[in-house]
Design an enzyme around this catalytic site. Sequence first.
Site, PDB file in Angstrom:
ATOM      1  N   ARG A 134      -6.577  11.594  -5.641  1.00 36.68           N
ATOM      2  CA  ARG A 134      -7.794  10.865  -5.261  1.00 36.68           C
ATOM      3  C   ARG A 134      -9.007  11.806  -5.188  1.00 36.68           C
ATOM      4  O   ARG A 134     -10.114  11.438  -5.602  1.00 36.68           O
ATOM      5  CB  ARG A 134      -7.568  10.179  -3.904  1.00 36.68           C
ATOM      6  N   ARG A 153      -3.225   6.480   0.912  1.00 36.09           N
ATOM      7  CA  ARG A 153      -3.737   7.666   1.592  1.00 36.09           C
ATOM      8  C   ARG A 153      -2.790   8.350   2.571  1.00 36.09           C
ATOM      9  O   ARG A 153      -3.045   9.468   2.989  1.00 36.09           O
ATOM     10  CB  ARG A 153      -5.056   7.314   2.298  1.00 36.09           C
ATOM     11  N   ARG A 179       0.818  -1.219   0.000  1.00 36.93           N
ATOM     12  CA  ARG A 179       0.000   0.000   0.000  1.00 36.93           C
ATOM     13  C   ARG A 179       0.851   1.269   0.000  1.00 36.93           C
ATOM     14  O   ARG A 179       0.444   2.293   0.567  1.00 36.93           O
ATOM     15  CB  ARG A 179      -0.951   0.028   1.207  1.00 36.93           C
ATOM     16  N   ASP A 217      -6.500  -2.870  -7.638  1.00 36.18           N
ATOM     17  CA  ASP A 217      -7.051  -3.461  -6.422  1.00 36.18           C
ATOM     18  C   ASP A 217      -7.364  -4.927  -6.673  1.00 36.18           C
ATOM     19  O   ASP A 217      -7.653  -5.325  -7.805  1.00 36.18           O
ATOM     20  CB  ASP A 217      -8.314  -2.723  -5.969  1.00 36.18           C
ATOM     21  N   TYR A 253     -14.984 -11.644   0.065  1.00 32.52           N
ATOM     22  CA  TYR A 253     -15.703 -10.412  -0.301  1.00 32.52           C
ATOM     23  C   TYR A 253     -16.951 -10.715  -1.125  1.00 32.52           C
ATOM     24  O   TYR A 253     -17.996 -10.084  -0.946  1.00 32.52           O
ATOM     25  CB  TYR A 253     -14.780  -9.473  -1.089  1.00 32.52           C
TER      26      TYR A 253
HETATM   27  O1  1CP Z   1       0.255   0.708  -3.185  1.00 35.82           O
HETATM   28  C1  1CP Z   1      -0.192  -0.412  -3.372  1.00 35.82           C
HETATM   29  O2  1CP Z   1      -0.002  -1.358  -2.581  1.00 35.82           O
HETATM   30  C2  1CP Z   1      -0.943  -0.684  -4.654  1.00 35.82           C
HETATM   31  C3  1CP Z   1      -2.347  -0.580  -4.612  1.00 35.82           C
HETATM   32  C4  1CP Z   1      -3.247  -1.526  -3.840  1.00 35.82           C
HETATM   33  C5  1CP Z   1      -3.097  -2.892  -3.466  1.00 35.82           C
HETATM   34  C6  1CP Z   1      -1.877  -3.790  -3.600  1.00 35.82           C
HETATM   35  C7  1CP Z   1      -4.540  -1.134  -3.443  1.00 35.82           C
HETATM   36  C8  1CP Z   1      -5.110   0.214  -3.636  1.00 35.82           C
HETATM   37  N1  1CP Z   1      -5.178  -2.243  -2.934  1.00 35.82           N
HETATM   38  C9  1CP Z   1      -4.333  -3.322  -2.926  1.00 35.82           C
HETATM   39  C10 1CP Z   1      -4.618  -4.704  -2.507  1.00 35.82           C
HETATM   40  C11 1CP Z   1      -5.817  -4.998  -1.710  1.00 35.82           C
HETATM   41  N2  1CP Z   1      -7.068  -4.444  -1.788  1.00 35.82           N
HETATM   42  C12 1CP Z   1      -5.867  -6.017  -0.733  1.00 35.82           C
HETATM   43  C13 1CP Z   1      -4.730  -6.979  -0.441  1.00 35.82           C
HETATM   44  C14 1CP Z   1      -3.707  -6.406   0.451  1.00 35.82           C
HETATM   45  C15 1CP Z   1      -4.193  -6.160   1.875  1.00 35.82           C
HETATM   46  O3  1CP Z   1      -4.546  -7.133   2.552  1.00 35.82           O
HETATM   47  O4  1CP Z   1      -4.163  -4.981   2.272  1.00 35.82           O
HETATM   48  C16 1CP Z   1      -7.164  -6.021  -0.172  1.00 35.82           C
HETATM   49  C17 1CP Z   1      -7.708  -6.924   0.914  1.00 35.82           C
HETATM   50  C18 1CP Z   1      -7.932  -5.020  -0.864  1.00 35.82           C
HETATM   51  C19 1CP Z   1      -9.391  -4.717  -0.699  1.00 35.82           C
HETATM   52  C20 1CP Z   1      -9.662  -3.295  -0.395  1.00 35.82           C
HETATM   53  N3  1CP Z   1      -9.317  -2.245  -1.195  1.00 35.82           N
HETATM   54  C21 1CP Z   1     -10.354  -2.760   0.722  1.00 35.82           C
HETATM   55  C22 1CP Z   1     -10.988  -3.573   1.835  1.00 35.82           C
HETATM   56  C23 1CP Z   1     -10.037  -3.899   2.935  1.00 35.82           C
HETATM   57  C24 1CP Z   1     -10.724  -4.694   4.043  1.00 35.82           C
HETATM   58  O5  1CP Z   1     -10.294  -4.487   5.193  1.00 35.82           O
HETATM   59  O6  1CP Z   1     -11.637  -5.485   3.803  1.00 35.82           O
HETATM   60  C25 1CP Z   1     -10.370  -1.365   0.597  1.00 35.82           C
HETATM   61  C26 1CP Z   1     -10.966  -0.340   1.541  1.00 35.82           C
HETATM   62  C27 1CP Z   1      -9.686  -1.047  -0.628  1.00 35.82           C
HETATM   63  C28 1CP Z   1      -9.518   0.327  -1.213  1.00 35.82           C
HETATM   64  C29 1CP Z   1      -8.148   0.693  -1.620  1.00 35.82           C
HETATM   65  N4  1CP Z   1      -7.359  -0.027  -2.499  1.00 35.82           N
HETATM   66  C30 1CP Z   1      -6.192   0.635  -2.722  1.00 35.82           C
HETATM   67  C31 1CP Z   1      -6.221   1.855  -1.926  1.00 35.82           C
HETATM   68  C32 1CP Z   1      -5.149   2.902  -1.876  1.00 35.82           C
HETATM   69  C33 1CP Z   1      -7.455   1.867  -1.244  1.00 35.82           C
HETATM   70  C34 1CP Z   1      -7.950   2.947  -0.292  1.00 35.82           C
HETATM   71  C35 1CP Z   1      -9.167   3.648  -0.776  1.00 35.82           C
HETATM   72  C36 1CP Z   1      -9.012   4.994  -1.409  1.00 35.82           C
HETATM   73  O7  1CP Z   1      -7.936   5.549  -1.628  1.00 35.82           O
HETATM   74  O8  1CP Z   1     -10.073   5.533  -1.696  1.00 35.82           O
END
Ligand code: 1CP
Length: 342
Positions: free
Chosen positions: A37, A28, A24, A74, A150
Amino acid sequence: MTDQLFLSTMQGIKSTQTPIWMMRQAGRYLAEYRAVRAKQTDFISFCLNPEQASAVTLQPIARYGFDAAIIFSDILMVPWAIKRNVQFKTGIGPLLDAMDKPDDIDRSCLRRLDEKLAPVGKALELTKTALQGKTALIGFAGAPWTLITYMAEGGSSRDFPKARQWAWQETKALEGLLSILVEATVSFLSLQAKAGADVLMLFDSWASAVPASQRDWLVVKPARSIVEGVRANGHRQPMIGFPRGIGEGLIQYAAESGVDSVGLDHGVDPVWAGKNLPAKMPVQGNLDPLSLLNAGPEMFRDIDHILDAFHDRPHIFNLGHGITPPTPVENVQKMIDHIRNR
Ligand code: 1CP
């Protein structure tokens, strides 16, 4: 700083310098990410906008000079592409059409998958060009079990009751759903490999919810089928598996999933991992992201502990999970300086 360090480590070569990136890292906690964003109408369109996705992928590279960039996308892009009506709601997280049974969907959902996800490939191409071979580029996907958590509940959940119940009561139908998701994931990772990803990562973020007795068919075998599928498509990129929270299950995962490297969450004792995982296997991890909130002496002690535990094996420094939004940017720099100046 060069992609040589990250890629050579992935290939099993130990260097005096340890490559670094953070899960990540485009997100943010960065003001420059929040600025981009704020201009987006919705998260899925943001991920499907090659120029914007590439721009935010490059932000942490410009700021910190990480050894790898991970494409901004994502894991829920695959459920989106197979028409689960994925949306991201501010303050809530992902919302999808919940499933009643694992056989609510059939293989016809896979039609046009590559076409729908093509913008992610385009984002990788733009990023690859911009990186000029100086920084490695990681493509990724969610593992089938994590996607199912999910898809079953229709969003994030604490205990994943539906997916876990299916594992006991709907085994045949769940096999079918797993195989659809394996196929979708092979296509998505192959598309990313073709577009220029140097390494591919498979996130099984909720592998922790799988009972140990069911890990084989829900976590290890799907990962293996995905690795085999990507290889059968002719792609040779090293692959990292991240089966978060499976503890001692890492031994079987490392031995049987076919991945080249494993990511470790911060619940794994690095000394245990050093002793129990195949001697030459590169590992990635595993500082608790919350230690970065104050970056106190305990954080530096933990960084040293992790680096010492892996002093004789290829190791990519990373966090044990994604960096959290309130992390001060200067603390990330302190972490990097400490690792690079050791
Ligand atoms: O920088 C990076 O790592 C690249 C971008 C990236 C990656 C690798 C994002 C952008 N998401 C992910 C993977 C991801 N997404 C995972 C696997 C890694 C982990 O366990 O953290 C998972 C579970 C998600 C699902 C997801 N995406 C959620 C739900 C999390 C949960 O607790 O159930 C959410 C809220 C997101 C949104 C998201 N994806 C990425 C960002 C920066 C964001 C934040 C939202 C935003 O900026 O509006």
